[in-house]
Design an enzyme around this catalytic site. Structure first.
Site, mmCIF file in Angstrom:
data_model
loop_
_atom_site.group_PDB
_atom_site.id
_atom_site.type_symbol
_atom_site.label_atom_id
_atom_site.label_comp_id
_atom_site.label_asym_id
_atom_site.label_seq_id
_atom_site.Cartn_x
_atom_site.Cartn_y
_atom_site.Cartn_z
ATOM 1 N N ASP A 106 41.542 48.220 37.862
ATOM 2 C CA ASP A 106 41.766 47.285 39.073
ATOM 3 C C ASP A 106 42.096 47.892 40.200
ATOM 4 O OD1 ASP A 106 41.965 44.829 37.447
ATOM 5 O OD2 ASP A 106 43.915 45.139 36.840
ATOM 6 N N ASP A 124 46.731 37.740 38.525
ATOM 7 C CA ASP A 124 46.405 38.111 36.716
ATOM 8 C C ASP A 124 47.291 36.747 35.976
ATOM 9 O OD1 ASP A 124 44.878 40.345 37.045
ATOM 10 O OD2 ASP A 124 46.475 41.588 36.678
ATOM 11 N N ASP A 127 46.791 45.410 37.019
ATOM 12 C CA ASP A 127 47.774 46.456 35.985
ATOM 13 C C ASP A 127 46.993 47.687 35.740
ATOM 14 O OD1 ASP A 127 46.255 44.989 34.255
ATOM 15 O OD2 ASP A 127 48.276 43.775 33.490
#
Length: 1078
Positions: free
Chosen positions: A803, A491, A799
């Site tokens: 996901d 990310d 997070d």
């Protein structure tokens, strides 16, 4: 000895916090009955059948110890029974609830029959049993009798808006009246249980029996003064092995206990005294007011205070994957469930063992193990070596017994040990017992029982150290797999960047606010609308201290940035802005749609719908905008201006967020609660209020971390929800992209473009992708799947709740500890506690270190195995006696097994590890370099010790001594030299492929301590314990000769490392297949 574990032929489970075990059925070679049962490259998605097969195929001396950290079938069955019981109870509750709703017209009768008026419980208006009963049975009638949520809050002395008082006295009273949010953990195993477990080794039991028999026979034939030495020395050696083994195992268990405690430390947010505070889940008390957001775990039983589109995943309790909607008609929330959608606020009504989840945890709380790929493969190696050792031991036993009964075995003074018709039964039995103990001891040395356990040792050590490097390991196997990672899908926000967001640029209409905190440049009506949207369209909160201290803003980093901008720059009064409107409906920010909205009813009955989200997506829904003078303008003519402003901000790596609203007629809003809950907020014909650019600086050290990854052969890919411009700018800043010209072809791509490819095309395109912008969680999942199909070992960070599929699918799922939701963490393998990409790279180092340390230990242990076996076999066949007796072999076993594992399996990682390519998951455990080192050292040791065995008397000039004395000195010399050869070879094992074996040694105090302790104990054994170990004191010259012979292993290792080895690895697989089919 056994080939399987009676208590461990078990189904896989996961840690309780990780939820129920979810194993794939498995396919391919894992389930092929003809394939190697130990050939399991990864255990994350492996089938139960494959896990059972390797256990059954393993040659095991001590099943309870060997399989301690593997999955246990019995516990899994017990856990599932308990879960089923609770689920069935829940089904009864649900059925009763449905029946009640169907007969709602008779609610008055239900109340009179079911619900009893509240009875005082100490300082509170309701007692523990009534409260627990209401929640457990989902008794809506009782809740209404108590006055609904508002009335219940009064009984519990709670303010549903500001929470409980929260001072120490208040918390203590609540815990005394309603219990604490903890459940009793099963008592930790004490040291005595580890002693008992270490004692379960079949060979050690045989040796103890032999020692007792030898002791009895010795005392009978030689008297108490002399006859007790042989038996007692064997017994003492066995007890020493058991104590050292148990001590090592006990220390390991303490380390795992610490890590398990860390896993349970879940932090949650509660409202206390009007302020949002973070507390541990164990500190929640009855009466607490808790905000609920997507991905949160419900930390206790409770009732819903307010909620918008709130959906709860109750599968952990009910076993059904169905999502349950919660509203005022169905307000009861169960501990342990997850928030699947929406937002809400709950009031806690039950904690700890007064909840169904607490009862479940109390009944099944236990440290549960799991297989790791290295553990399985090392069991295969140990089994293969063990079979060879077993064969050798049987051969030695047959030869020694044959020579003994044919009169070819002699004592150290030259006399025959057995003469037919003359030797008494006692002496014959004593002689046979000695031979059996030697054969059994060879099995102890030959079967490397500690080899698979060395994995657990190095993992326990690594996991503890990784905690200091801000990584909490949830699955043991992830440590190893990380060493094989070939790509990291990371990310952007919070991982590559600091997650410290501030609004640095803003546009109101066409006017750029310079500086962005000058609200005088905006019309008051625009300021009012921006304040209204900022205050209500958020999951954050603003706390203004009564003493006039600094304003505290809480929420996600993006929310905090916008709220701080509204408070400090627009002059927003948070509480005032919220009090002027009533929330009708909320659509929380959605990572798929990239926006979130809220419908508000103003005091003048006008309805405003506020939207906030990704700038270009919200902009596409806008038809007009308010300029800085408050006038409504068409957006068509100025659309290019706004797009250019967004692109310019993105190019400077700013996150662009658009804020818009629209009016809605009151008659278009559903009037009843049920319809309102299902109302889809209008998201067209919006009025653009502002576009803000939020700066989130790159983390210090990210550039270096990315460079290290590239040098280590690990490709870093960035997957972000931000637009391509922002994503590209950050990728260039972090050096994920080398330069702007590198962004060609599919190197940089949007998520929607990638998802439109066919499955085959995605596999090809995935290899090229470096940056994926505007990606949804499903795009991330598709990327992970495509990369894995292409042969990559994928680590992925995440997070959010959405996901979870990608984290579960990846070879290594890395959840963020600060911003990560509980759902994301529970689907992950490792939690990055500081959300920092540099910590991810440290995990890669540790993963490679685990594999490297195991290889060091294998090389060291196999060298000892080979040398000890050959020496004893050759000596037994040729002379009928062995130079290394039972006690000496047990000491050697201790050196190479427990102490060797402690010394070598706990080496810290070095920078050299990151200058190699990733370790292939099917790369042989024993490389050609290791074979070379092993054969050179073993050949040297065998050659030198056999020379000493056959010609030692003359070489050491012992001809003038008595035969018995000369023989004892020669055997002592062989034993001493052999031990020192292992000590010096332990240094060589530290660096199998490097010339300088001493680099970094001074940092490893454990290694130095074990080497020093081994030397000291060896001196004590030779000089002071001769009676027990059948050794003689050596002169200082012979000590020097022993050390001199052993130290030759250092220059020999240097010379050996200059010998080239073929790149094609040797393989044990043909031998293993022969054994499987044989």
């Amino acid at each position: 000895m056994t080939t399987s574990s009676s208590h461990n032929g078990s189904f896989p489970t996961e840690d309780v916090e990780a939820g129920p075990s979810k194993r794939d059925v498995g396919s391919g070679e894992d389930d092929d009955p003809l394939s190697d049962p130990f050939d399991i490259s990864q255990t994350k998605h492996v089938s139960i059948k494959a896990l059972k097969r390797w256990r059954q195929a393993a040659l095991v001396l001590n099943a309870s110890r060997r399989f301690r950290y593997t999955l246990d079938l019995k516990r899994e069955v017990e856990k599932e029974k308990r879960r089923r019981m609770i689920r069935s109870h829940f089904q009864v509750i649900r059925a009763a609830l449905l029946f009640k709703l169907a007969a709602e017209q008779d609610i008055g009768m239900l109340i009179s029959n079911i619900a009893l008026p509240p009875t005082s419980g100490g300082d509170y208006g309701i007692g523990l049993e009534q409260l627990a009963s209401m929640t457990r049975d989902h008794n809506f009638a009782a809740l209404e009798l108590y006055g609904g949520v508002k009335g219940l809050s009064n009984l519990l002395k709670t303010n549903i808006e500001f929470g409980i008082n929260g001072d120490d006295i208040d918390l203590l009273e609540r815990r005394n009246s309603f219990g604490s949010n903890t459940y009793p953990l099963k008592k930790r195993r004490n040291f005595l249980s580890f002693l008992w477990e270490a004692w379960q080794d079949l060979t050690l039991i045989i040796l103890i029996v032999a020692a007792i028999a030898s002791l009895a026979l010795g005392i009978k034939t030689e008297g108490v003064e002399e006859g007790w030495y042989d038996g007692a020395s064997i017994a003492f050696a066995v007890i020493l092995v058991i104590v050292v083994t148990a001590t090592s195992d006990y220390r390991q268990s303490l380390q795992f206990q610490i890590l398990n405690n860390e896993k349970r430390n879940i932090q949650i947010e509660v409202m206390r005294g009007g302020k949002a505070v973070k507390i541990l889940i164990f500190d929640v008390v009855v009466g607490d007011i808790l905000p609920l957001r997507i991905g949160d775990q419900v930390p206790a039983d409770g009732v819903l205070v307010t909620g918008h589109s709130l959906a709860i995943d109750e599968s952990s309790m009910t076993g059904e994957s169905k999502i349950v909607r919660k509203d005022q008609k169905s307000p009861f929330l169960m501990s342990g469930c997850k928030v699947a959608d929406g937002v809400g606020t709950m009031m806690v009504t039950g904690v700890g063992i007064n909840t169904e989840w607490g009862l479940l945890m109390a009944s099944i709380s236990e440290d549960i193990g799991e297989e790791t790929p290295l553990q399985v493969r090392l069991n295969g190696v140990a089994t293969l070596i063990g079979l060879v050792g077993l064969t050798v031991a049987c051969l030695v036993l047959a030869v020694l017994l044959g020579r003994f009964f044919t009169g070819h075995s002699t004592n150290s003074d030259g006399s025959r040990q057995f003469v037919k018709g003359q030797t008494g039964a006692t002496d014959a039995v004593n002689g046979v017992i000695k031979i059996i103990t030697i054969a059994v001891t060879i099995v102890v040395v030959a079967v490397p029982e500690g080899l698979p356990l060395a994995v657990t040792l190095t993992l326990a050590y690594s996991m503890r150290k990784m905690m200091a490097d801000k990584a909490l390991v949830r699955r043991l196997s992830a440590c190893e797999t990380m060493g094989s990672a070939t790509t990291i899908c990371s990310d952007k926000t919070g991982t590559l960047t600091l997650n410290q967001m501030t609004v640095v640029e803003a546009y109101a209409g066409r006017k750029k606010l310079d500086p962005p905190d000058d609200s005088t440049q905006i019309h008051p009506m625009v300021v009012s609308l921006l304040s209204e949207g900022a205050a209500q369209n958020t999951t954050g909160n603003v706390f203004v201290p009564k003493d006039g201290g600094e304003v505290e803003v809480t929420g996600s980093p993006t929310e905090k940035a916008i709220l701080a901008w509204a408070v400090k720059q627009l002059g927003m009064k948070f509480d005032v802005a919220r009090s002027e409107t009533t929330v009708l409906q909320v659509l929380p920010f959605n990572s798929e749609k990239k926006r979130g909205g809220v419908a508000l009813k103003r005091k003048d009955s006008e309805v405003h719908i506020h939207w906030k989200g990704a700038a270009e997506i919200v902009l596409a829904s806008c038809t007009t905008y308010l300029d800085s003078n408050g006038h409504l303008q068409s957006i068509k003519e100025d659309e290019d201006f706004f797009k250019l402003a967004i692109d310019e901000m993105a190019a400077r790596s700013l996150r662009c967020v658009a804020i818009a609203y629209r009016s809605c007629k009151i008659d278009k809003v559903p009037s009843d609660e049920e319809s309102l809950d299902q109302w889809v907020l209008p998201e067209d014909d919006l009025v653009l209020l502002a576009i803000v650019g939020i700066k989130d600086p790159c983390r210090p050290g990210v550039k270096d971390a990315v460079r290290v990854c590239k040098e280590a052969g690990v490709k870093v890919r960035m997957v972000t929800g931000d637009n391509l411009g922002t994503a590209k700018a950050i990728a260039l800043e972090c050096r994920i992209l080398g330069s702007a010209p590198d962004a060609i072809g599919h190197t940089i791509i949007e998520g929607k473009v990638f998802r439109e490819f066919s499955e085959k095309e995605r596999e090809q395109v995935a290899q090229e992708i470096i940056v994926m912008g505007r990606s949804s969680p499903n795009d991330k999942l598709l990327l992970v799947q495509a990369l894995r199909k292409g042969g990559e070992v994928v680590a992925v960070t995440g997070d959010g709740t959405n996901d979870a599929p990608a984290l579960h699918e990846a070879d290594i799922g890395l959840a963020m500890g600060i911003q990560g939701t509980e759902v994301a963490k529970e689907n992950s393998d490792i939690i990055i506690l500081d959300d920092n990409f540099a910590s991810v790279v440290k995990v890669v180092r540790w993963g490679r270190s685990v594999f490297a340390n195991i290889q060091k230990f294998i090389q060291f242990q196999l060298t000892v195995n080979v040398a000890a076996l050959i020496i004893n076999v050759v000596a037994a066949v040729s002379s009928g006696s062995v130079p290394l007796n039972t006690v000496q072999l047990l000491w050697v076993n201790l050196i190479m097994d427990t102490l060797g594992a402690l010394a070598l399996a706990t080496e810290p990682p070095t920078d050299q590890l990151m200058h190699r390519m990733p370790v292939g998951r099917r790369e042989p455990l024993i490389t050609n370099i290791m074979w070379r080192n092993l054969f050179i050292q073993a050949f040297y040791q065998v050659a030198v010790l056999l020379v000493l065995n056959f010609w030692g008397t003359s070489i050491l000039r012992l001809q003038n001594k008595t035969r018995e004395h000369a023989n004892d000195v020669k055997n002592t010399m062989i034993f001493n030299t052999f031990v020192f050869c292992q000590i010096f070879n332990e240094f060589n094992a530290r660096k199998p492929d490097e010339i300088n074996v001493f680099s970094g040694m001074t940092k490893n105090y454990l290694f130095l301590g074990i080497i020093g302790m081994t030397c000291v104990l060896q001196i004590i054994i030779i000089e002071f314990l001769g009676k027990f170990t059948s050794t003689r004191r050596l002169s200082w010259k012979l000590w020097l000769v022993s050390v001199a012979i052993a130290i030759v292993s250092w220059p020999l290792a240097i010379v050996g490392k200059m010998i080239p080895v073929p790149k094609t690895p040797l393989s044990l697989r043909p031998i293993q297949q022969l054994r499987n089919h044989g």
